[in-house]
Structure formats: C-alpha cells, structure tokens
Scaffold this motif. Structure first.
Motif, mmCIF file in Angstrom:
data_model
loop_
_atom_site.group_PDB
_atom_site.id
_atom_site.type_symbol
_atom_site.label_atom_id
_atom_site.label_comp_id
_atom_site.label_asym_id
_atom_site.label_seq_id
_atom_site.Cartn_x
_atom_site.Cartn_y
_atom_site.Cartn_z
ATOM 1 N N GLY A 242 1.147 -1.688 -0.105
ATOM 2 C CA GLY A 242 0.253 0.601 -0.019
ATOM 3 C C GLY A 242 0.714 1.228 0.311
ATOM 4 O O GLY A 242 0.598 2.205 -0.873
ATOM 5 N N LYS A 243 2.111 1.079 0.543
ATOM 6 C CA LYS A 243 3.031 1.883 1.074
ATOM 7 C C LYS A 243 3.704 2.882 -0.721
ATOM 8 O O LYS A 243 4.842 3.983 -0.347
ATOM 9 N N LEU A 244 3.832 1.615 -1.568
ATOM 10 C CA LEU A 244 4.916 1.224 -2.592
ATOM 11 C C LEU A 244 4.016 1.840 -4.165
ATOM 12 O O LEU A 244 3.157 2.073 -4.306
ATOM 13 N N ASP A 245 4.782 2.141 -5.280
ATOM 14 C CA ASP A 245 3.680 2.470 -6.586
ATOM 15 C C ASP A 245 3.760 1.683 -6.971
ATOM 16 O O ASP A 245 4.520 0.714 -8.046
ATOM 17 N N GLN A 246 2.319 1.668 -7.054
ATOM 18 C CA GLN A 246 1.907 0.076 -7.365
ATOM 19 C C GLN A 246 1.517 0.102 -9.108
ATOM 20 O O GLN A 246 1.105 -0.849 -9.323
ATOM 21 N N LYS A 247 2.335 1.213 -9.889
ATOM 22 C CA LYS A 247 2.448 0.570 -11.198
ATOM 23 C C LYS A 247 4.064 0.688 -11.450
ATOM 24 O O LYS A 247 4.254 -0.441 -12.421
ATOM 25 N N LEU A 248 4.595 0.116 -9.930
ATOM 26 C CA LEU A 248 6.579 -0.993 -10.548
ATOM 27 C C LEU A 248 5.657 -2.084 -9.720
ATOM 28 O O LEU A 248 7.409 -2.767 -10.022
ATOM 29 N N TYR A 249 5.203 -2.034 -9.072
ATOM 30 C CA TYR A 249 5.341 -3.406 -8.143
ATOM 31 C C TYR A 249 3.817 -3.762 -7.892
ATOM 32 O O TYR A 249 2.937 -2.970 -8.230
ATOM 33 N N SER A 250 3.838 -5.777 -8.301
ATOM 34 C CA SER A 250 2.785 -6.653 -7.771
ATOM 35 C C SER A 250 2.889 -7.079 -6.171
ATOM 36 O O SER A 250 3.713 -7.930 -6.670
#
Length: 679
Positions: A242-250
């Motif tokens: 939830g704290k990560l860039d979800q465009k970069l991480y699955s």
C-alpha cells in the motif's frame, strides 16, 4: 401549403430511418462477417485478468566486478487461482505438501508459530507475531490459541488434525499476506530440485492450478562476505504494498529489505511486464497473451573489495577466537571474554569503504533457514556493528584533542604538561593516568597515550571547542553512507541535559576532561572512526562516505551512475595535522602499538592510536590507523568488545595492510568476467 410541409417532414423522417437502418446493417455486417470470430470469442469469454511477468532483478558486484548477489535460473512451484476449482485450495495444498515432503523439499512458511502442538509463538519473532495479530484483527494481548482459532475459521480448516492444520495455515496466511487472487498467483516454493519437477507434473490431473515455472532466483554466491552490507530481498506484504508505487510493484513481487538490496532498490528493480489471461464463463482459460515484455534491473557496483573484506572478516574472527582460547595473555577478566567486534576500512582519497566487517556474522545464502537461531543469538549476529555499532572511543579520541589544542594555540608542539600519575588541578576530582610520564609534549603524549596531558589540554580548550573540532572531523554526524547508520554522538552540555536528570544533568568541569579522553557519553561507530582517521590522514579533507561505486545497465552497455568523490569538510590546520601524524607514527614505532608496527617489525610506516575505553562490563579495545603514514591510502578502525587493550586490534589492521599493500590480490587486483566489463 400545410400538406407540402407535412410531406417534407415525412420524407425527412423516412430518409433518417433508412440512414439508421443502413448504419445498423453495416455495424451488424462488421460484427458478424469482419469480426465475427473475435466477437463470438469475447461473448463466450466472460472476462479477462492481467498478470505480471516479473523482471529480473539487477545484480550486485564488488568494486572489481566480483559477484555478491546475482541471478540464477530456478524452478518455482506456483499456485494460480485462475485454474483452481472453487473450494479446492486447502485440498490442493495438502496434496502438494505430500509430494514436497516425499521429495525432501521445503515450501514458504513464515507463520511465527511452532510447527507442532502444543503451539507457541516462536522466540525471536516478536515483530512478526505482532504483524500476525494485526492482520487477523486481534489485540496484541491475544494468545497463540486465539490466533490458531482465527486462522482455522478464516481459512476453513475445521476437521484437520493439528499437523495438517498448522501446515495449511502457514501457507494460507502467507497467501493472504501476498494478496493471492486471480491477478496475483502465489509462489508456494522457490528453487526446487529439478528431480522434483516431474513428480509434480505427473500429478497435474489432481493438482489443478499448480504449475512449475522457471524464474530468476537471487543467489548470494559469497553468502558470508559482507552479509550486513549486501542485505537481502523478501516478499512484498500487503501492508508494504500500500505504500509502494503500485505501477512498479506487483503483490507477488520482491523488494530489498536491508543493506544495498534496500538502499539501491530503485536501481536494482526492473520493470515488470504484463500478460493478459482470457477466461470463459466457466472460468476456463482460453488464451494467454504477453502484452509488455519485462526489462531487467541495473547492475549495482559497490565500493567494497570482497577479497579485502574477507581478509578483514577472517582477521577479526581469528583474533577474537584466539583471545578466547589464550588464558596466558588474556586471562579471565583481561580480554578472555572478547566476543564481538567490527572493522571499517576506507579509501582516504575518495571516502569509499573497502571493507566493513562484523563479528559474529552470518551467511546470506542460509539466512531464511537460520533466521530463528540468528534472531535470538547472543552476541547479536544480525547487528551491523561496523556501521550501526555505537562505541565509546577512549584514547583514539585523543588525536582530535591534540589537533584542536594545537590549532587553537592552547598548546604548541614543544609545550610540556607534567604527568605525575594523578591530575591535581581539581581539589575534589583527581583522575589518574596509567603511568607517570613526568614532563611530556604532545607527540609523546600520543605515543604513550598520557591521560593527564589530554585532561589538561581538554580543560583549557573547553567543551565548546572540543565539540566544534570533533564535528568538523565528522563525529556525531552522518557519514553519507547510503545504508542506515548509527549517527553517533559526542559529549556536550546539551547531550548531558538530554540523557540525564536532576543534578546529574548539570555539566561539570570534570565532564570536559573525561570527554577529552574519549569517555563520558560519546558513542561513535567504527565507520565514523575510520573516516575520522582518514580525515587525519588527509590533513583535514573529510570525504563524504559512499558505498556506491557505479551503476551499469544489465547488459553493461550503459553507465547509469558513476561515483564522484565529494568533500564534506575541510579543516585548515596543516601544522597541527603534521604534529598529530608525528605522534601517531611514534605510537606505532615506539609507543603503544610497537608490538605490531614497531621498528624492525614492520617495513611500512604506519600512523596509529590505541584506545581502551571503559564500559559498563569490561574495557573495549579500539584502534585506528592509516598507511603509509607519509602518503596515506587507506584508514582502518578496529573495535573488539571486551578486548581490554587497544593494541589487540593492531594485528587485525596489520593483516589488512598486508593484504592491501603487499598481496597480489591487493589494491583492486583480480580480473573477473564482470571486472573486464567494468574496465
């Protein structure tokens, strides 16, 4: 006239109707004839889902291209919800576990609960237990029985015996943490043996949703080399995602957790690709299409020299273990109890760490398997002592006081202070020296480590000037290193008021003289102390520390980043530095470190200082040095906990100097496949 208008309106309506019907016919023809097969497939399909194609993570090399963390092709067991029959998850997991156990394979299980009943929370897993309770919506007071009850209910594990309950609960909890869904397959096991693959494949008829896929697996080829610096990766959990860039991480990806793996995540992380999975209304997979190919991450080159790192690690371990066995030179209460320590080695011209060693240590390649033991070991194996250890420096602090006193005119190179064994300036407080040195100047005070000389110079300087110079030397300030570090602190009026209460918080004249010999509240890391020694070596040019040498593209055809040395502070005091160097060379040749670097024992001239700081338990051993003294290249700090005598660190430094200056493997030697690409 009215009839004519009505006729016109009718003609317009008719024309419009004909146009609409014609357009409809054209669209119907397009649907049925031109794209008939495609639309028929879409109507049957029901829906699509997008899955991630993981990009290879960038690799980590030492400064000469020797691999530290690389990728290898492995085999993962993956469970894909798109192929699972509803309600079959637990049964499939149990069947899969039976195959894995028969093949002597392990699977991922991070549930912090013992494997067998009666269940208990695992020791050393307090953070993971707290996270487990939070995930299940339980208060921190919840017992292990409460947790198992909620796991049983949430994952429908009723009717299982305790053994199966615990095993399946471990997998289902990890699935929950990894957000297992149609879009996010779950990696059940990683790096299985090739012999296990057919055992799973031949049972595929009863293991719907289970597949074995090739993947890139992180391999720490020299797992015991600088594990605290290299760090490790781990799965992304729901609370992290939830704290990560979800465009970069699955959700089924990995991320750097510690060390360089964490610090340089943005370089190491590749760009994942995507595939589209098409399912029909019965949830049968119709088609899989790769929409975007993955792009691998960059290669990170550290400043660490892995061969010098190994020398530092081995020399430190050998010295401590020899002290534990030597009851003649190190009897009980006099160094026999030495059990931990650290080494930091810095290139004085660039501020690049060449080695950062910690004892006791661990092996990255077996980290997961050994975690329970590592988490509870004493002394702590997971503590990065070289960077995060906070130590009272003791007498290795004295060159800083000599520098400040000389540069401020408090003392000259020819001035003498009388040492009668007791400092009698104060009527009530009279600290002692370890010897009687009589009239002594600054060079000999460094040579013999005379406390009384530095009591007096420190008193005349005052705490404000001491703090000013130690700050310029980098003490109590961030070094600039990219991984988390202990910033350290130097005794001051403000620090004492913060750490103590009541009368104990008031600054006393005695506090200044204790600060001057590296005692009181001062705590510094070996890395800070090595950089301080490097600043002494360069006559006041303190460099910003960095462990990132360069970043290359995955194929080495592009340089993404190249480290440029950066000056953090310049101290204009050449005369004072030269006098301090003379005293530190005297300490090596005919003083406290003469047993290792004395005339006739060591051909290269070394500048050094020993320290024996008092601690709550036993005195530690601290040692700083740089070499060659007349044209310095590297600086070293050695700390041995409960080492008793500062000179015990000198042999460790000597082995490092030998390896760097006199070995064929020294000074960045040694070509490798990657090294040729770097050059």
């Amino acid at each position: 006239m009215k009839a004519t208008s009505r006729t016109i309106r009718l003609l317009i309506l008719a024309a419009a109707f004909i146009f609409v019907m014609l357009l409809y016919s054209l669209r119907l023809m397009n649907f049925q004839v031109v794209h008939g097969d495609e639309y028929e497939k879409m109507l049957e399909a029901g829906w699509t889902t997008t899955q991630t194609i993981k990009a290879a993570r960038g690799e980590i090399l030492d400064r000469n291209g020797r691999p530290l963390a690389v990728n290898t092709i492995g085999r993962d067991v993956v469970i894909d919800q798109a192929f699972l029959a509803p309600g079959s998850t637990n049964a499939i997991i149990l069947k899969l576990m039976a195959i894995m156990e028969a093949a002597d394979e392990e699977w991922i299980d991070n549930l912090p609960i013992t494997d067998t009943a009666p269940f208990a929370f695992k020791e050393g897993y307090e953070d993971k237990v707290a996270s487990l309770k939070k995930t299940l919506g339980l208060g921190q007071y919840a017992t292990v029985d409460d947790v198992m009850y909620h796991l049983k209910n949430e994952f429908k594990l009723e009717g299982m015996n305790d053994t199966d309950l615990r095993k399946v609960a471990g997998v289902r909890y990890e699935m929950k943490q990894r957000n297992f869904s149609m879009a996010t397959p779950y990696t059940f096991a990683s790096g299985i043996k090739i012999e296990t693959v057919p055992k799973i494949k031949e049972r595929s008829f009863e293991l719907s949703g289970v597949n074995v896929v090739e993947s890139t697996i992180r391999q720490y080829v020299s797992g015991d080399i600088a594990p605290h610096i290299v760090g490790q990766i781990g799965p992304i959990y729901a609370e992290e995602w939830g704290k990560l860039d979800q465009k970069l991480y699955s959700m089924d990806g990995v991320i750097g957790k510690e060390g360089a793996e964490l610090a340089f995540e943005s370089y190491l992380k590749g760009k994942d690709g995507t595939r589209r999975v098409l399912l029909n209304s019965q949830n049968d997979v119709i088609d899989v299409v790769n929409e975007k190919e993955p792009v691998p991450g960059n290669t990170v080159v550290l400043t660490i020299d892995s061969q010098l790192q190994k020398v530092a690690q081995d020399a430190l371990a050998s010295k401590i273990e020899a002290m534990q066995k030597d009851l003649v030179n190190y009897p009980p209460g006099k160094g026999h109890e030495a059990d931990a320590g650290a080494v930091a080695v810095i290139d004085v011209k660039t501020g690049e760490p060449l080695a950062l060693a910690t004892y006791p240590s661990y092996n990255l390649s077996t980290f997961q398997k050994d975690y329970s033991q590592l988490a509870t070991s004493k002394p702590e194996r997971l503590l990065n002592r070289a960077v995060n250890g906070g130590y009272t420096p003791g007498s290795i602090f004295k060159p800083a006081i000599a520098l400040a006193g000389l540069n401020e005119g408090v003392v000259s190179p020819t001035d003498h202070v009388y040492c009668g064994g007791v400092y009698t300036f104060f009527s009530g407080y009279q600290p002692r020296c370890l010897d009687v040195h009589q009239d002594i100047n600054v060079v000999n005070a460094l040579r013999y480590s005379c406390n009384i000389f530095f009591y007096d110079v420190g008193r005349r300087l005052g705490i404000e000037k001491i703090d000013e110079y130690t700050s310029k030397l980098g003490m109590g300030l961030p070094t600039g290193i990219e991984i988390p570090e202990y910033v350290g602190r130097v005794s001051s009026k403000e620090l004492k008021a913060k750490l103590h209460q009541g009368e104990d918080a008031k600054w006393q004249p005695a506090d200044t003289v204790q600060t001057a010999i590296g005692q009181l509240d001062t705590r510094l890391s070996p890395l800070q102390l090595a950089n301080y020694a490097a600043t002494l070596a360069t006559n006041g040019k303190r460099m910003k520390v960095s462990i990132l040498k360069s970043v290359k593209s995955y194929t080495f055809d592009e340089t993404v980043y190249e480290h440029k040395p950066e000056v953090a502070e310049t101290i204009d005091a050449d005369m004072a530095f030269n006098t301090v160097r003379e005293g530190m060379v005297a300490a090596s040749r005919i003083g406290t470190a003469r047993g290792t670097f004395g005339e006739g024992l060591y051909e290269m001239k070394v500048a050094s200082k020993t320290g024996t700081p008092e601690t709550a338990e036993s005195p530690n051993s601290t040692f700083i040095a740089y070499a060659p003294a007349d044209d310095p290249e590297i600086a070293v700090c050695v700390v041995i906990e409960k080492g008793w005598h500062g000179y015990t660190g000198a042999p460790v430094a000597r082995e490092i100097f030998d390896a760097y200056f006199f070995s064929n493997n020294g000074k960045n030697a040694g070509a490798t496949k990657y090294g040729e690409l770097l050059s």
